[in-house]
Enzyme design. Structure first.
Site, PDB file in Angstrom:
ATOM      1  CB  SER A   1     101.318   9.246 115.080  1.00  0.00           C
ATOM      2  OG  SER A   1     102.581   8.793 114.610  1.00  0.00           O
TER       3      SER A   1
ATOM      4  CE1 TYR B   1     103.768  13.014 117.969  1.00  0.00           C
ATOM      5  CE2 TYR B   1     104.286  10.878 117.003  1.00  0.00           C
ATOM      6  CZ  TYR B   1     103.712  12.126 116.904  1.00  0.00           C
ATOM      7  OH  TYR B   1     103.059  12.489 115.752  1.00  0.00           O
TER       8      TYR B   1
ATOM      9  CE  LYS C   1      99.961  12.965 117.494  1.00  0.00           C
ATOM     10  NZ  LYS C   1      98.925  13.909 117.019  1.00  0.00           N
TER      11      LYS C   1
END
Length: 267
Positions: A129, A142, A146
Site C-alpha cells: 500500500s 495498517y 504494509k
C-alpha cells in the site's frame, strides 16, 4: 502452456479484478477465498485458504501444483484494513492485522518456494500500500504492517536470486473496493480524547475509498509486471498525488511533511 497464477484474496476487489483480467489474457488462474462456495459465479477457480491458517495455505498450494505441475506466479493480495487511535486499538486486533497483512504473506511465500525452486523460475508479487511508505494518523497499524512487507520484499529478493525467483511490491493507493466495510474500526468513544479528530479522519478515509480508482488499473499493472523480464523492486499504482506523496516524503524535511499530512487529515 499458459502461465499458472495463484492470487490470494481473489473473491472481490483488487484480487478479483486481477484474476478476471489475467483469465481473459489466457492465464490459468487460481484464486483463494476463506469460503469459496459463496462465490459460485467466479470466472476462475477459487480454493479455500485463510492466510492465518498454515494448513489451508499448504492444502491450496498443493492442489494447484497437483493440478498443473507448476506454479509460475504468486500474487499475495489478501489483506485487511484497520483504523483507530493506536492507544485505543486492542492488542489482539493489532496482532490479527499483522497475521493477515504480514505473517500471512510470508507463510504463502514459504509454501510456494519449494516448487518454484524445483522449476528454477517464479515470480512473487506482494500487494502492499502507498500507506506503507508513511505513518498515517489513525491508520498507523495498517501503515506499519504494509511497510513491514515492503521491507521484507527487499531482503527476500536478494535471498531468492540464486534460484531465478523474482519478487516485487505493488503499492496501490485508494481504489473503489469493499475494504472499508471489511476493516476493523476502533469504535468512536464519546469520552475519548481522540473522538473529534478520529471521527474527521474516519470520514475522510471512507470518502477516499468511495472515490477511489477502478481496480482494473491494478490488474493492468500486474499484467505489465508479469510480462516484463526484469521486474523492479517497488511499483506504485494510483492517482498522481497519491504516488507523489511518496516523493514529497523523500525530499521534504520531516516536520514539513508531517504538517502536510495533518492538514490533509484536518488535524
Amino acid at each position: 502452456m499458459s502461465k499458472v497464477v495463484l492470487i490470494t484474496g481473489a473473491s472481490s476487489g483488487i484480487g478479483k479484478s486481477i484474476g478476471e483480467f489475467l483469465h481473459h489474457k489466457g492465464y490459468t488462474v487460481y484464486g483463494t477465498s476463506r469460503d469459496p462456495k459463496n462465490y459460485p459465479d467466479s470466472l476462475f477457480a477459487l480454493l479455500a485458504l485463510d492466510v492465518k491458517n498454515i494448513a489451508t495455505i499448504n492444502e491450496a498450494v498443493g492442489k494447484v501444483i497437483a493440478n498443473e505441475d507448476k506454479l509460475d506466479v504468486l500474487i499475495n493480495n489478501a489483506g485487511a484494513g484497520i483504523t483507530g487511535p493506536i492507544e485505543e486499538i486492542p492488542e489482539t486486533e493489532i496482532k490479527a492485522n499483522f497475521d493477515i497483512n504480514f505473517f500471512g504473506p510470508i507463510n504463502v511465500i514459504k509454501a510456494v518456494l519449494p516448487q518454484m525452486r524445483k522449476q528454477n523460475s517464479g515470480l512473487i508479487l506482494n500487494i502492499t500500500s502507498i500507506a506503507g511508505y508513511m505513518g498515517l494518523p489513525y491508520r498507523g497499524i495498517y501503515s506499519a504492517s504494509k511497510g513491514a512487507l515492503e521491507l521484507l520484499t527487499e531482503a527476500f529478493r536478494m535471498e531468492l536470486k540464486p534460484f531465478n525467483i523474482s519478487m516485487a511490491n505493488i503499492a496501490p493507493g485508494d481504489f473503489a473496493t469493499n475494504i472499508a466495510a471489511g476493516r476493523y474500526h476502533a469504535p468512536l468513544l464519546k469520552d475519548s480524547p481522540y473522538n473529534e479528530s478520529y471521527g474527521k479522519s474516519l470520514n475522510l478515509m471512507d470518502a477516499h475509498v468511495d472515490a477511489g480508482s477502478d481496480p482494473e488499473m491494478m490488474a493492468k499493472a500486474v499484467y505489465k509486471i508479469i510480462t516484463t523480464n526484469t521486474p523492479k523492486i517497488h511499483y506504485k499504482v494510483g492517482e498522481f498525488m497519491q504516488k507523489f506523496s511518496i516523493v514529497l516524503k523523500r525530499i521534504l524535511p520531516d516536520k514539513v511533511y508531517e504538517k502536510l499530512l495533518m492538514h490533509h487529515y484536518k488535524l
